[in-house]
Design an enzyme around this catalytic site. Sequence first.
Site, PDB file in Angstrom:
ATOM      1  N   HIS A  23      31.265  27.994  -2.515  1.00  0.00           N
ATOM      2  CA  HIS A  23      32.646  28.369  -2.854  1.00  0.00           C
ATOM      3  C   HIS A  23      32.679  29.244  -4.100  1.00  0.00           C
ATOM      4  O   HIS A  23      32.288  28.810  -5.184  1.00  0.00           O
ATOM      5  CB  HIS A  23      33.483  27.115  -3.096  1.00  0.00           C
ATOM      6  CG  HIS A  23      34.948  27.364  -3.094  1.00  0.00           C
ATOM      7  ND1 HIS A  23      35.709  27.354  -1.946  1.00  0.00           N
ATOM      8  CD2 HIS A  23      35.807  27.658  -4.095  1.00  0.00           C
ATOM      9  CE1 HIS A  23      36.967  27.605  -2.242  1.00  0.00           C
ATOM     10  NE2 HIS A  23      37.058  27.805  -3.547  1.00  0.00           N
ATOM     11  N   ASP A  25      35.555  32.132  -5.872  1.00  0.00           N
ATOM     12  CA  ASP A  25      36.908  32.680  -5.756  1.00  0.00           C
ATOM     13  C   ASP A  25      37.034  34.111  -6.262  1.00  0.00           C
ATOM     14  O   ASP A  25      38.135  34.529  -6.654  1.00  0.00           O
ATOM     15  CB  ASP A  25      37.892  31.784  -6.523  1.00  0.00           C
ATOM     16  CG  ASP A  25      38.344  30.586  -5.712  1.00  0.00           C
ATOM     17  OD1 ASP A  25      38.897  30.792  -4.620  1.00  0.00           O
ATOM     18  OD2 ASP A  25      38.125  29.444  -6.154  1.00  0.00           O
ATOM     19  N   GLU A 128      40.531  28.601   2.230  1.00  0.00           N
ATOM     20  CA  GLU A 128      40.777  27.399   1.428  1.00  0.00           C
ATOM     21  C   GLU A 128      42.224  26.947   1.593  1.00  0.00           C
ATOM     22  O   GLU A 128      43.107  27.341   0.850  1.00  0.00           O
ATOM     23  CB  GLU A 128      40.467  27.664  -0.044  1.00  0.00           C
ATOM     24  CG  GLU A 128      40.507  26.406  -0.890  1.00  0.00           C
ATOM     25  CD  GLU A 128      40.109  26.635  -2.333  1.00  0.00           C
ATOM     26  OE1 GLU A 128      39.792  25.654  -3.013  1.00  0.00           O
ATOM     27  OE2 GLU A 128      40.127  27.804  -2.780  1.00  0.00           O
ATOM     28  N   HIS A 155      44.777  22.568   0.509  1.00  0.00           N
ATOM     29  CA  HIS A 155      44.476  22.853  -0.888  1.00  0.00           C
ATOM     30  C   HIS A 155      45.152  21.753  -1.703  1.00  0.00           C
ATOM     31  O   HIS A 155      44.988  20.578  -1.393  1.00  0.00           O
ATOM     32  CB  HIS A 155      44.909  24.271  -1.270  1.00  0.00           C
ATOM     33  CG  HIS A 155      44.402  24.693  -2.614  1.00  0.00           C
ATOM     34  ND1 HIS A 155      45.234  25.010  -3.666  1.00  0.00           N
ATOM     35  CD2 HIS A 155      43.129  24.805  -3.088  1.00  0.00           C
ATOM     36  CE1 HIS A 155      44.503  25.302  -4.726  1.00  0.00           C
ATOM     37  NE2 HIS A 155      43.221  25.190  -4.406  1.00  0.00           N
ATOM     38  N   HIS A 196      39.271  18.970  -1.398  1.00  0.00           N
ATOM     39  CA  HIS A 196      40.722  19.028  -1.640  1.00  0.00           C
ATOM     40  C   HIS A 196      41.529  18.031  -0.826  1.00  0.00           C
ATOM     41  O   HIS A 196      42.714  17.831  -1.122  1.00  0.00           O
ATOM     42  CB  HIS A 196      41.298  20.432  -1.413  1.00  0.00           C
ATOM     43  CG  HIS A 196      41.116  21.369  -2.545  1.00  0.00           C
ATOM     44  ND1 HIS A 196      41.836  21.262  -3.725  1.00  0.00           N
ATOM     45  CD2 HIS A 196      40.286  22.420  -2.710  1.00  0.00           C
ATOM     46  CE1 HIS A 196      41.454  22.222  -4.550  1.00  0.00           C
ATOM     47  NE2 HIS A 196      40.515  22.934  -3.967  1.00  0.00           N
ATOM     48  N   HIS A 217      33.122  22.236  -2.287  1.00  0.00           N
ATOM     49  CA  HIS A 217      33.064  22.194  -3.755  1.00  0.00           C
ATOM     50  C   HIS A 217      33.703  20.896  -4.253  1.00  0.00           C
ATOM     51  O   HIS A 217      34.843  20.881  -4.686  1.00  0.00           O
ATOM     52  CB  HIS A 217      33.696  23.435  -4.390  1.00  0.00           C
ATOM     53  CG  HIS A 217      35.126  23.715  -4.033  1.00  0.00           C
ATOM     54  ND1 HIS A 217      35.594  23.788  -2.744  1.00  0.00           N
ATOM     55  CD2 HIS A 217      36.216  23.950  -4.819  1.00  0.00           C
ATOM     56  CE1 HIS A 217      36.886  24.056  -2.744  1.00  0.00           C
ATOM     57  NE2 HIS A 217      37.294  24.148  -3.994  1.00  0.00           N
ATOM     58  N   ASP A 325      32.399  26.964  -7.489  1.00  0.00           N
ATOM     59  CA  ASP A 325      33.811  27.294  -7.744  1.00  0.00           C
ATOM     60  C   ASP A 325      33.963  28.310  -8.870  1.00  0.00           C
ATOM     61  O   ASP A 325      34.964  28.315  -9.592  1.00  0.00           O
ATOM     62  CB  ASP A 325      34.641  26.047  -8.048  1.00  0.00           C
ATOM     63  CG  ASP A 325      36.136  26.234  -7.746  1.00  0.00           C
ATOM     64  OD1 ASP A 325      36.504  27.282  -7.177  1.00  0.00           O
ATOM     65  OD2 ASP A 325      36.931  25.355  -8.094  1.00  0.00           O
TER      66      ASP A 325
END
Length: 397
Positions: A23, A25, A128, A155, A196, A217, A325
């Site tokens: 993961h 971003d 995500e 999420h 999540h 993650h 992350d």
Amino acid sequence: MDSTDFLEEARDLLAEFPVVDGHNDLPWALREQVRYDLDRLDIADDQSAHLHTDIPRLRKGGVGAQFWSVYVRSDMAGDDAVSATLEQIDVVGRLLARYPQDLVRALTADDMETARRQGRIASLMGAEGGQSINNSLATLRALYTLGVRYMTLTHNDNLAWADSATDVPSVGGLSAFGREVVREMNRLGMLVDLSHVAATTMRDAFAVTEAPVIFSHSSARAVCDHPRNVPDDVLSLLPANGGLAMVTFVPKFVLPEAVAWSAAAEANMTAHGVHPLATTAEAMKVHEAFEAANPRPRASVATVADHLDHMREVAGVDHIGIGGDFDGTPFTPVGLDDVAGYPNLIAELLARGWSRADVAKLTWGNAVRVLRAAEDVARALSTERPPSQATLPTLDH
């Protein structure tokens, strides 16, 4: 001997068995900071003043495959969420076209191995949050066609069909439509990502899935009691399922002392009219001012290694991985400041007595195996049942 004595061995190992990170971003950071203007943040150069991620540091860190998150915020809804997800997918494609010597699209486990042989970074995508499909299995299938190879079911906010870890329970786990989402992901070969989600959602997904799941993650709740982490009873389900829990580096998920501090920092962001997950220059100034007045508890490489030691003990070495992350968190552990830091973690594990074979599973082998297993399940299911035509109203109302 301390971990620094193992850095050369760590780098040598990563040259053969590079990191598959679950993961990152970067796409959202590019959206927030430069509205996808890749000339303004050219990741061929060192962008450490703005980002955790660029190609020189990916190379330095020994990254061989990256699941790029095509995340959109969970307060986006409906067609707006779908469009924003498509924009995220688009920028990943633009990155691949812009840097073909370093990044290459990967859709399968075989593609990942080919990229490793070529010395390029296999680039996969993960959506995500189920808000990205707007309650539509046809949209789910379209995302798969566009290259998305996992979807995180939620999420930070609940969906109509699944409970999030960080919202007030409303569904009780997965609804009937939520279970159908999992089944359709199995049929496609899209990995079911349980980071999540609420623990009830995790357990429901394990009960339904016919393929290995991942936590792209998440860390261990027994080590740091945060709802975003995985309880031991769920970690213990991974061997029978064949899935994978990928430790994250986010301080508030790995360091108990950081949990309350992070909650206060996020409340301060909200009070200043800034989204708690924002990484813009304005957001970072707010963070820095708060931190100056309230010293931050600092996680370290050893903190993350403690989670991996525990996860290995509960789930087994065949069922753990790494999902940092980066560029999705304003704070990182000391020694894992950006994507160049993976050798520090590997050196710490070697110093703790992890074998080279076990580390190779952690960094590369487990993730490739899990994606290949999902492909095998999809191959069998595709001959058994057609694409699902289920809808949220027909199943849940």
